[in-house]
Scaffold this active site. Sequence first.
Site, PDB file in Angstrom:
ATOM      1  CG  ASP A 254       7.703  11.937   9.894  1.00 30.16           C
ATOM      2  OD1 ASP A 254       7.858  13.028   9.289  1.00 30.16           O
ATOM      3  OD2 ASP A 254       7.951  10.840   9.350  1.00 30.16           O
TER       4      ASP A 254
ATOM      5  N   GLY B 205       8.974   1.626   7.294  1.00 26.54           N
ATOM      6  CA  GLY B 205       8.835   0.331   6.657  1.00 26.54           C
ATOM      7  C   GLY B 205       7.678   0.345   5.692  1.00 26.54           C
TER       8      GLY B 205
ATOM      9  CG  LEU C 263      -1.971  -1.047   1.335  1.00 22.00           C
ATOM     10  CD1 LEU C 263      -2.607  -1.050   2.708  1.00 22.00           C
ATOM     11  CD2 LEU C 263      -3.038  -0.820   0.271  1.00 22.00           C
TER      12      LEU C 263
END
Length: 795
Positions: free
Chosen positions: A622, A513, A507
């Site tokens: 983030d 990761g 996706l």
Amino acid sequence: MAMLPLCLILLTNLLHFLSAQQTNGYVSVGASLTATPNASSWLSSSGEFAFGFQQIQGNDNFLLSIWYDKIPDKTIVWYPKDGHTVPSGSKVELTGGTGLVLTDPEGKQIWTSGSISNIASGFMNDTGNFVIIGSDSRNIWESFNHPTDTMLPTQVMARGGVISSKMSKTNFSAGKFQLRFQLDGNFVLYTLDIISGSTGNPNYNTGTFNVSSSTNSGYQYIFNATGYMYILKGNGEKYELTPRDSLPSGDYYHRATLDYDGVFAQYYYPKNSDGNQRWEVVWSEPENICKIDGGGACGLNNVCSLEDNRPICECPQGFSLLDSNVPNGDCKPDFAPSCDEDYREEQFDFIELNNIDWPQHDYVHMDPSNEESCKTSCLKDCFCAVAIYRDSQCWRKQIPLSNGRKDSSVIVKAFLKFSNGNHSLQRPEFSREDKNRRSLILLGSALLSTSVFVIIFLTSVICIGFFRVYKKRSLNPYPSSKAVEATLPRFTYQELVKATDGFKVELGKGAFGAVYKGVIGTKMVAVKKLHSLIQDVQKEFKIEVNTIARTNHKNLVQLLGYCDEGEQRLLIYEYMSNGTLAGFLFEDTRPSWKQRSNVAIGIAKGLAYLHEECSTQIIHCDIKPQNILLDEHCDAKIADFGLAKILMLNQSRTNTGIRGTKGYVAPEWFRNTLVSVKVDVYSFGVLLLEIVSCRKSVVFESDNEDMEVLTDFAWDCYQKGLLDTFVENDSEALDDYKKLTRFVMVGLWCVQENPSLRPTMRKVIQMLEGGLEVAEPPCPFPYSLTSFKSFNECG
Ligand SMILES: *[C@@H]1O[C@H](CO)[C@@H](O)[C@H](O)[C@H]1NC(C)=O
Ligand SMILES: *[C@@H]1O[C@H](CO)[C@@H](O)[C@H](O)[C@H]1NC(C)=O
Ligand SMILES: *[C@@H]1O[C@H](CO)[C@@H](O)[C@H](O)[C@H]1NC(C)=O
Ligand SMILES: *[C@@H]1O[C@H](CO)[C@@H](O)[C@H](O)[C@H]1NC(C)=O
């Protein structure tokens, strides 16, 4: 010989002073009262109000308070703010130096009215106001200026005033409801988050604030002598709280109390009654606290129903009270479905509850559906605890359930999953009477249980997305902290290989990761395979995963499970059908202004939750459009929170220590200053400006130098009044110019180089929603050195 009569006169005076320290409402300096069952009190001249110690029902302790002395139940109207009760033998004294001083039997000071001097006397006024009068005859201290949960006629509240509900009928500590007469003039009822103390949306507000002009916003909250309450506005107008002509004529007591059930009510009581009267309500708000999302009238898993405009909380079948003394507290499930490897649908069945709904926090919505398929889908899904069926639609929900309400006017069925047999526990069915009896029996044992357990348990119930009580442990009503750690379903690597069909459909890829599409049961999930971690991070991984699992907010992507097997660390999240915010903003067609502003507020709420509302504060580190996902209703959900801590912990030793993504990174990352939640506020500011303008934070290939850095561009456009350029003539946004300006201003506040100037996310939400006025932002980069600036617009 002439001395004798004089001495006698002095002596009688002294005796008189000692026996009656008080006349006509006046209290002399040095007078005191002792807490005993039949203690005397200081009465007002009419005898209607008394100041002194009142014994608390069902308790050996006493509360320093003011009450209606002529009403049989001695209704309390004032007590010191913390509501501490004191043991028998405690004393309150009116001292010349420090006013009222409350001490326990050992002489330790418990409370004082404040360090004030030159006191002439005390005075219990017939209005219910206890006053300390100075030697200059001015009032130095008044109980009316320190209200707790009740307001009385002739009492006035200035802006900034607050009253709090008590905890329960007999616990006078501050509860979770507050009435605030805000600095902006708005009169608002709030529910507080127990852990963070922050407020959600108002349960009620008068709207007596005005962003553009303060003259017609609220100025004073007045309870006048006749018994009418209103907000007096700056221009002299009244906003009436008590409906006109609603009070009975005649001699009545009046009061308004923010009750422990969250309802603010005005009451009256006949003055010369035969003792068979009760307080009658003339006016109350909110109208139906059960219907307010986040109203908090009842705890988690609990169900609220309205009787005579008051909320009644009752745990549904299959649940029981966490603390039997707190009927409006949290309910715990008697058995909760688990996602063990050996989950089999045959082991479960449903309890059918009519007219009960938990309208928030559903993770799957099936439309259309029928009763049978709704139930079946929940049975097949190990995550599902409750299926709600209404209007041919089905919603699946996990525990904890919030905002439960019972409403017989709505046709809705709740199917509550429970384990059917092979189970030591029986299906519980308590009527309310049974529960009351049980409460009495449990009272003693609950008092003995340590508060630490209760706190751990409460904390876990509040923030945990899943609640799993292991079968073996389910007999223990207070799970140990170990059980809390084990609440998130754990999967084997093989199971996830199967679930993702061998990690077939990727996706996306992020800093941490790659993410793959998968199916567990019938539920679509997103499986995040984390980069391999350094060994000593292993322990932190477990801790962090549990921290993440404990979050539960509609603007956060929900963690459903994890895998921790050797080198393999994977996280299983709910699947978001509408992709990332980056795709939404920067690809194809520009989304509507309404959608964009909803998304912005949603993200702000998710962040505020991470920063302030969860038991462990989480700094995201983030925030960027790639980390915001959109569900099927285009509601924003923040992803990847809590990961910065696991994965960067060790890297920060080796690299520069800068976390996050260029363009969104707060300047303090480049300096040697402390990093706080304000780094997220900075990134949010950049994101907000992106959402408003549909432009990326940094554009490298552009020919136009000015447009390289979005924050610069935003400041420039804002200063020059060229917001139309900023939004590329987005007509929908320009039609909503006030809101557009507000959003840009908030964005500019958030990207202030000085972290202390940036607002908290809580404030950001209030400003975005228009509940708080936004001040003119200063230049965000007054001493910026480098990279962030491409032209000298601030000079
Ligand atoms: C308190 O007063 C009641 C009735 O007025 C009396 O029956 C009781 O004995 C008194 N208790 C004490 C401790 O004086
Ligand atoms: C008692 O209350 C009345 C009515 O508000 C007021 O006029 C009077 O000044 C008060 N007395 C003192 C000593 O504050
Ligand atoms: C009132 O509730 C608070 C919070 O739960 C608790 O700490 C306190 O001990 C309670 N007070 C009494 C008198 O029960
Ligand atoms: C109190 O307010 C009501 C409603 O505004 C008004 O009718 C009444 O005259 C007021 N009473 C006093 C004593 O000011």
